[in-house]
Design a protein around this motif. Structure first.
Motif, PDB file in Angstrom:
ATOM      1  N   GLN A 223      -0.847  -4.745   4.044  1.00  0.00           N
ATOM      2  CA  GLN A 223       0.003  -3.553   3.974  1.00  0.00           C
ATOM      3  C   GLN A 223       1.017  -3.794   2.868  1.00  0.00           C
ATOM      4  N   GLU A 224       1.104  -2.851   1.938  1.00  0.00           N
ATOM      5  CA  GLU A 224       1.974  -3.031   0.776  1.00  0.00           C
ATOM      6  C   GLU A 224       3.398  -2.582   1.074  1.00  0.00           C
ATOM      7  N   LYS A 225       4.358  -3.258   0.432  1.00  0.00           N
ATOM      8  CA  LYS A 225       5.759  -2.874   0.585  1.00  0.00           C
ATOM      9  C   LYS A 225       6.065  -1.579  -0.156  1.00  0.00           C
ATOM     10  N   HIS A 226       5.432  -1.384  -1.271  1.00  0.00           N
ATOM     11  CA  HIS A 226       5.696  -0.216  -2.105  1.00  0.00           C
ATOM     12  C   HIS A 226       4.401   0.583  -2.223  1.00  0.00           C
ATOM     13  N   CYS A 227       4.360   1.751  -1.622  1.00  0.00           N
ATOM     14  CA  CYS A 227       3.153   2.568  -1.629  1.00  0.00           C
ATOM     15  C   CYS A 227       3.528   4.048  -1.479  1.00  0.00           C
ATOM     16  N   ALA A 228       2.554   4.913  -1.705  1.00  0.00           N
ATOM     17  CA  ALA A 228       2.766   6.350  -1.545  1.00  0.00           C
ATOM     18  C   ALA A 228       3.000   6.669  -0.070  1.00  0.00           C
ATOM     19  N   PRO A 229       3.785   7.699   0.213  1.00  0.00           N
ATOM     20  CA  PRO A 229       4.067   8.061   1.614  1.00  0.00           C
ATOM     21  C   PRO A 229       2.803   8.249   2.451  1.00  0.00           C
ATOM     22  N   ALA A 230       1.739   8.768   1.852  1.00  0.00           N
ATOM     23  CA  ALA A 230       0.508   9.006   2.609  1.00  0.00           C
ATOM     24  C   ALA A 230      -0.176   7.708   3.029  1.00  0.00           C
ATOM     25  N   SER A 231       0.172   6.602   2.356  1.00  0.00           N
ATOM     26  CA  SER A 231      -0.488   5.328   2.651  1.00  0.00           C
ATOM     27  C   SER A 231       0.343   4.405   3.538  1.00  0.00           C
ATOM     28  N   TRP A 235      -3.855  -0.241   6.541  1.00  0.00           N
ATOM     29  CA  TRP A 235      -4.355  -1.568   6.235  1.00  0.00           C
ATOM     30  C   TRP A 235      -5.461  -1.407   5.197  1.00  0.00           C
ATOM     31  N   LYS A 236      -5.295  -2.044   4.053  1.00  0.00           N
ATOM     32  CA  LYS A 236      -6.208  -1.877   2.944  1.00  0.00           C
ATOM     33  C   LYS A 236      -6.636  -3.228   2.375  1.00  0.00           C
ATOM     34  N   ILE A 237      -7.664  -3.233   1.544  1.00  0.00           N
ATOM     35  CA  ILE A 237      -8.081  -4.470   0.903  1.00  0.00           C
ATOM     36  C   ILE A 237      -7.102  -4.805  -0.218  1.00  0.00           C
ATOM     37  N   PRO A 238      -6.948  -6.093  -0.559  1.00  0.00           N
ATOM     38  CA  PRO A 238      -6.065  -6.462  -1.672  1.00  0.00           C
ATOM     39  C   PRO A 238      -6.561  -5.851  -2.988  1.00  0.00           C
ATOM     40  N   ILE A 298      -3.429 -17.502   5.910  1.00  0.00           N
ATOM     41  CA  ILE A 298      -2.814 -16.457   5.107  1.00  0.00           C
ATOM     42  C   ILE A 298      -1.376 -16.822   4.745  1.00  0.00           C
ATOM     43  N   ILE A 299      -1.061 -16.690   3.474  1.00  0.00           N
ATOM     44  CA  ILE A 299       0.315 -16.857   2.979  1.00  0.00           C
ATOM     45  C   ILE A 299       0.603 -15.646   2.101  1.00  0.00           C
ATOM     46  N   ILE A 300       1.447 -14.733   2.581  1.00  0.00           N
ATOM     47  CA  ILE A 300       1.627 -13.466   1.879  1.00  0.00           C
ATOM     48  C   ILE A 300       2.607 -13.582   0.718  1.00  0.00           C
ATOM     49  N   ASP A 301       2.459 -12.659  -0.217  1.00  0.00           N
ATOM     50  CA  ASP A 301       3.377 -12.517  -1.346  1.00  0.00           C
ATOM     51  C   ASP A 301       4.529 -11.620  -0.912  1.00  0.00           C
ATOM     52  N   ASP A 302       5.727 -12.202  -0.754  1.00  0.00           N
ATOM     53  CA  ASP A 302       6.879 -11.455  -0.236  1.00  0.00           C
ATOM     54  C   ASP A 302       7.332 -10.324  -1.152  1.00  0.00           C
ATOM     55  N   LEU A 303       7.017 -10.409  -2.445  1.00  0.00           N
ATOM     56  CA  LEU A 303       7.480  -9.387  -3.377  1.00  0.00           C
ATOM     57  C   LEU A 303       6.713  -8.080  -3.226  1.00  0.00           C
ATOM     58  N   GLU A 304       5.403  -8.156  -2.959  1.00  0.00           N
ATOM     59  CA  GLU A 304       4.568  -6.953  -2.938  1.00  0.00           C
ATOM     60  C   GLU A 304       4.013  -6.611  -1.566  1.00  0.00           C
ATOM     61  N   ILE A 305       3.835  -7.606  -0.717  1.00  0.00           N
ATOM     62  CA  ILE A 305       3.092  -7.413   0.526  1.00  0.00           C
ATOM     63  C   ILE A 305       4.014  -7.436   1.746  1.00  0.00           C
ATOM     64  N   GLN A 306       3.856  -6.412   2.580  1.00  0.00           N
ATOM     65  CA  GLN A 306       4.613  -6.325   3.826  1.00  0.00           C
ATOM     66  C   GLN A 306       3.984  -7.208   4.904  1.00  0.00           C
ATOM     67  N   ALA A 307       2.667  -7.167   4.980  1.00  0.00           N
ATOM     68  CA  ALA A 307       1.951  -7.960   5.981  1.00  0.00           C
ATOM     69  C   ALA A 307       0.498  -8.124   5.550  1.00  0.00           C
ATOM     70  N   ALA A 308      -0.167  -9.151   6.108  1.00  0.00           N
ATOM     71  CA  ALA A 308      -1.584  -9.401   5.834  1.00  0.00           C
ATOM     72  C   ALA A 308      -2.206 -10.032   7.071  1.00  0.00           C
ATOM     73  N   LYS A 309      -3.488  -9.769   7.265  1.00  0.00           N
ATOM     74  CA  LYS A 309      -4.164 -10.335   8.445  1.00  0.00           C
ATOM     75  C   LYS A 309      -5.679 -10.211   8.290  1.00  0.00           C
ATOM     76  N   TRP A 310      -6.380 -10.918   9.199  1.00  0.00           N
ATOM     77  CA  TRP A 310      -7.814 -10.732   9.348  1.00  0.00           C
ATOM     78  C   TRP A 310      -8.023  -9.662  10.412  1.00  0.00           C
ATOM     79  N   MET A 311      -8.673  -8.584  10.052  1.00  0.00           N
ATOM     80  CA  MET A 311      -8.811  -7.419  10.940  1.00  0.00           C
ATOM     81  C   MET A 311     -10.296  -7.197  11.257  1.00  0.00           C
ATOM     82  N   PRO A 312     -10.641  -6.998  12.544  1.00  0.00           N
ATOM     83  CA  PRO A 312     -12.040  -6.702  12.879  1.00  0.00           C
ATOM     84  C   PRO A 312     -12.574  -5.542  12.040  1.00  0.00           C
ATOM     85  N   LEU A 313     -13.784  -5.681  11.526  1.00  0.00           N
ATOM     86  CA  LEU A 313     -14.362  -4.669  10.660  1.00  0.00           C
ATOM     87  C   LEU A 313     -14.393  -3.299  11.326  1.00  0.00           C
TER      88      LEU A 313
END
Length: 377
Positions: A223-231, A235-238, A298-313
């Motif tokens: 999940q990105e820290k900076h994204c469009a309101p609709a997004s 949870w999206k791919i990097p 997982i080690i997230i990038d604090d500047l761009e990424i709000q959260a990251a995880k392994w999610m069931p397909l």
């Protein structure tokens, strides 16, 4: 012996260099027999050998060894070049580089230092531009006139940030903006009448996305820290942009590593999207790459990424934003088809073409089993 101002003699020899790939032996001998000065110092002394240096312009040196002839002229005996049928073809050395062309655009500071390109144009040397704007005005104008007489076509002028005061001068002279990077601005000038045939600036930006699935059938998502309101909440791919001189698959691997800390290896390009007027009227190419995970923590990038995880397909696919968007849904369908071996992506193959002699990556589909269905559903 008659002595002349060396600048006059220098100019004669320069024009010979500029106008022809060869200089007549008799012309050199005539100069050597008649004139002397700091530029040419041929001495009409019968039976004496000498090795003068002929400096046509700054940074260019021609060497000739002369000996006497029966008619009291001095003919070149050895030269960096070749003699044949009464002609002497002169070679030159510019800043340590050998060459044979007579097109040397650096004549006594009245023409900008420049190099021929392979399309009949010139590329101005940004390292040797006048620092003084007033000097730049006159030499630029003179250079354009000279290149026009020489039949040149396009002129490429690269101005660094510290040379920015020269930009208005070039624009006033008729130069146009071509592109800019953080450290410079590139301008162009088309000399011939008619439409400009110089290539435009790059028309596309290139993005990548990494589709990473582990042995548990889990997708690496962020999940990105900076994204469009609709997004928001999606949870999206990097994803990210490919860097200059970076392979498509290398960009995908790097982006996944930067955003999540997960090491991966490239499998295939699954699909790509082509869109237009995406950013500042530029088109966009977006490549979805399937990657195989080589680590799990997982080690997230604090500047761009709000959260990251392994999610069931299954959970990833069922997200409302994916189900409601035909583009997202189709991409996921293709990725799932590839996981089920019902679809073939494009793998990268390193090849060298004789056309340019460069190593590059050719992406294409390889079918190892003829019964394997590689058609998209």
């Amino acid at each position: 012996m008659i002595s002349l101002d060396y600048r006059a003699v220098s100019r004669v020899m320069e024009m010979k260099l500029f106008e022809s790939n060869s200089v007549s032996v008799s012309e050199i001998a005539h100069l050597g027999r008649t004139y002397s000065g700091p530029f040419l110092n041929f001495k009409n002394i019968l039976g004496v050998k000498f090795s003068p240096q002929i400096c046509a312009c700054k940074g260019i040196v021609l060497k000739v060894t002369c000996t006497s002839a029966s008619d009291n002229t001095y003919l070149p005996e050895k030269a960096i070049g070749s003699i044949g049928q009464g002609k002497l073809s002169l070679s030159y050395r510019i800043n340590g580089t050998n060459g044979t062309s007579s097109r040397l655009y650096c004549s006594d500071n009245r023409v900008l230092h420049a190099f021929d390109d392979e399309y009949g144009g010139v590329i101005v040397d940004p390292e040797r531009l006048p620092a003084n704007p007033n000097a730049f005005v006159s030499i630029l104008h003179a250079s354009l006139s000279y290149w026009k007489k020489m039949g040149k076509k396009g002129v490429w002028l690269k101005l660094k940030v510290e040379q920015s005061e020269l930009v208005p001068i070039a624009v006033k002279e008729g130069f146009q903006y071509h592109h800019a990077e953080r450290g410079y601005l590139m301008l162009t000038y088309w000399i011939p009448e008619g439409p400009c045939l110089l290539p435009d600036n790059a028309s596309h930006q290139v993005g990548v996305g990494g589709f990473v699935v582990n042995e548990k059938n889990e997708v690496l998502v962020v999940q990105e820290k900076h994204c469009a309101p609709a997004s928001v909440g999606l949870w999206k791919i990097p994803t990210g942009f490919v860097l200059e001189s970076e392979e498509i698959f290398s960009g995908a691997i790097r982006e996944v590593k930067e955003e999540t800390g997960i090491d991966t290896e490239f499998v295939e390009v699954i699909a790509f999207r082509h869109a237009h007027n995406v950013a500042f009227e530029k088109s966009d190419l977006f490549f979805i790459c399937m990657l195989r995970p080589l680590s799990t923590q997982i080690i997230i990038d604090d500047l761009e990424i709000q959260a990251a995880k392994w999610m069931p397909l299954v959970d990833f696919v069922e997200q409302p934003l994916i189900q409601e968007d035909c583009m997202f849904k189709k991409i996921i369908d293709i990725c799932i088809a590839r996981l089920g071996e019902c679809y073939c992506g494009l793998s990268a193959h390193k090849m060298v073409s004789k056309f340019d002699g460069k190593l590059s990556s050719l992406y294409y589909n390889v079918v190892q089993n003829q019964d394997f269905n590689c058609g998209a559903s």
